[in-house]
Motif scaffolding. Sequence first.
Motif, mmCIF file in Angstrom:
data_model
loop_
_atom_site.group_PDB
_atom_site.id
_atom_site.type_symbol
_atom_site.label_atom_id
_atom_site.label_comp_id
_atom_site.label_asym_id
_atom_site.label_seq_id
_atom_site.Cartn_x
_atom_site.Cartn_y
_atom_site.Cartn_z
ATOM 1 N N ILE A 216 -33.297 -34.926 34.906
ATOM 2 C CA ILE A 216 -34.559 -35.458 34.385
ATOM 3 C C ILE A 216 -34.812 -34.854 33.019
ATOM 4 C CG2 ILE A 216 -37.040 -35.689 34.756
ATOM 5 C CD1 ILE A 216 -36.518 -35.122 37.741
ATOM 6 N N ALA A 286 -38.002 -41.927 40.969
ATOM 7 C CA ALA A 286 -37.115 -42.078 39.811
ATOM 8 C C ALA A 286 -35.718 -41.536 40.102
ATOM 9 C CB ALA A 286 -37.719 -41.380 38.593
ATOM 10 N N VAL A 287 -35.633 -40.322 40.681
ATOM 11 C CA VAL A 287 -34.305 -39.744 40.949
ATOM 12 C C VAL A 287 -33.658 -40.375 42.179
ATOM 13 C CG1 VAL A 287 -34.945 -37.551 39.883
ATOM 14 C CG2 VAL A 287 -35.172 -37.813 42.352
ATOM 15 N N ARG A 290 -32.721 -44.499 41.061
ATOM 16 C CA ARG A 290 -32.065 -44.836 39.800
ATOM 17 C C ARG A 290 -30.624 -45.290 40.050
ATOM 18 N NH1 ARG A 290 -29.379 -40.569 35.897
ATOM 19 N NH2 ARG A 290 -28.170 -42.467 35.638
ATOM 20 N N LYS A 298 -30.333 -41.570 31.797
ATOM 21 C CA LYS A 298 -30.915 -40.531 32.654
ATOM 22 C C LYS A 298 -32.367 -40.874 32.942
ATOM 23 C CE LYS A 298 -31.680 -37.913 28.390
ATOM 24 N NZ LYS A 298 -30.772 -38.721 27.541
ATOM 25 N N VAL A 299 -32.976 -40.153 33.859
ATOM 26 C CA VAL A 299 -34.409 -40.290 34.114
ATOM 27 C C VAL A 299 -35.160 -39.637 32.951
ATOM 28 C CG1 VAL A 299 -36.324 -39.610 35.608
ATOM 29 C CG2 VAL A 299 -34.155 -40.344 36.620
ATOM 30 N N TYR A 311 -39.528 -43.342 33.385
ATOM 31 C CA TYR A 311 -38.481 -44.341 33.144
ATOM 32 C C TYR A 311 -37.233 -43.966 33.928
ATOM 33 C CZ TYR A 311 -34.384 -46.305 30.796
ATOM 34 O OH TYR A 311 -33.181 -46.912 30.528
ATOM 35 N N ASN A 312 -36.664 -44.958 34.639
ATOM 36 C CA ASN A 312 -35.361 -44.682 35.263
ATOM 37 C C ASN A 312 -34.441 -45.878 35.124
ATOM 38 O OD1 ASN A 312 -37.077 -45.911 37.393
ATOM 39 N ND2 ASN A 312 -35.246 -45.730 38.633
ATOM 40 N N SER A 378 -33.800 -51.577 33.853
ATOM 41 C CA SER A 378 -34.598 -50.351 33.957
ATOM 42 C C SER A 378 -35.967 -50.635 34.550
ATOM 43 C CB SER A 378 -34.758 -49.710 32.578
ATOM 44 O OG SER A 378 -35.464 -50.597 31.720
#
Length: 458
Positions: A216, A286-287, A290, A298-299, A311-312, A378
């Motif tokens: 992140i 997000a993690v 994704r 990346k996140v 954002y992811n 995304s």
Amino acid sequence: MNSQEIKNLTQKGESETLEFKSSLSDWRAILETISAFANTKGGKILIGVEKTGNIKGITIGKRTIEDIANKITRNTDPKIYPSIKAKKINDKKIIIIEVEESTKSKPVFAFDRVYKRIGRTNQRLTSEKIRILIQESQKTYWDEQISKEAKKEDIDWNFVKEIFIPLYEETSNKKIVGRPSQVLESLGCTQDNKITNAGILLFGKNPQEYFRKAYIALARYRGKDVSVERLDYKEFTGNLFRQITKCNDFIIDHIAVMSRLQPGKVRREDIPEYGRFSIRELITNAVCHRDYSDQGSKVIIKMFDNKIEFYNPGGLPKGITPKNITEKQYSRNPIIAGVLAKVEYIEELGEGWDKIIREHKTHPLKPKLPLLKADKYSILVTLFSSKDKFGKERRIELTPRQKKVLTYLKREGRITTSLCAGLLKVSSDTALRELTKLIQLEMITRKGRGKGVHYTLR
């Protein structure tokens, strides 16, 4: 199946997973149904039962079952070996053929044709639909794939034994039986003594060694857009548990906390500008969801004076839109999602979004609802600050050090200047200044004299 269970089936009538055949004479139709069941959800064929559900019965000889099995294997590709049993119902004999869904070898052909079960009928598939069926059957989620280079030594077994398993036991309220390696295998993090991608991300010593962008990145800005000064830039690495916890702690430490007196109450009400559940849930989402196969991104989280953006990489799957995301569920990485849900890092069954919306609606300041934007590449979720809605009420914005002291006091009950200096890793003079500021804010109280001086929550 006993006699009563069979009678119950005949009374229900034919369905997507049940078909009746009055005799063995129509072999082509029986084989077509076997193909259709294998390519759909599986099902049962009751031979000796009329379409109405009336049990007619058939004659079963010594080689009948064997002949049926041979005809099925000769005329299916790949070969199907269903369960075939003879049953007697009220002196009438029937045969039950039970077909399981073919999860690894679709499509299943019968007489060089492919069928799929639609309602109570078998539909022959066109060449285009056969290609779609092949693509669907070959789909393997990224997180369940074996990480080719990873070894068991890459797993942080101390983390598994000392942190994860105790947390798992606490949240599940049951004792975990088995070795740590068996626990990881049961969770889908290992297969045949090999580490899956999920295993490395969740429990690896250094997941970024294998997945360079699996972290992140957080930027904090002064103002309302990226054109102004950037105050902080952090990269949260390590396994996913540590990324979530460290990132959440950082954001909570850097959001405004406001305080107001409630009528008829002595204690003040502390109100954060953002809902704390929403922050943690969006970090975890997000993690968790994704697209890790995209290792060029990346996140990313951006903090502004008036909003936080999450954002992811990896857009919403087919059928999921920003409008129906609270009604439908999906998981791009089901193993990761399942493990995080077991220890309550993420909500199960798509409840996370519902709770985020509920938190906003019940927040004392009624912040603007989150905004979700997505395309096929995304997802961007924006939380909006509620600072501008606090009006004339008293507002307190605490520093990260002050928040750390208050957290310690909530847990331990009291603190001294020397303990505070050790907690904050600062000099005694600096620690005293922080404690004095909290007294001025009327959040803590100084008690005792001389060497007995200590501080407690007000």
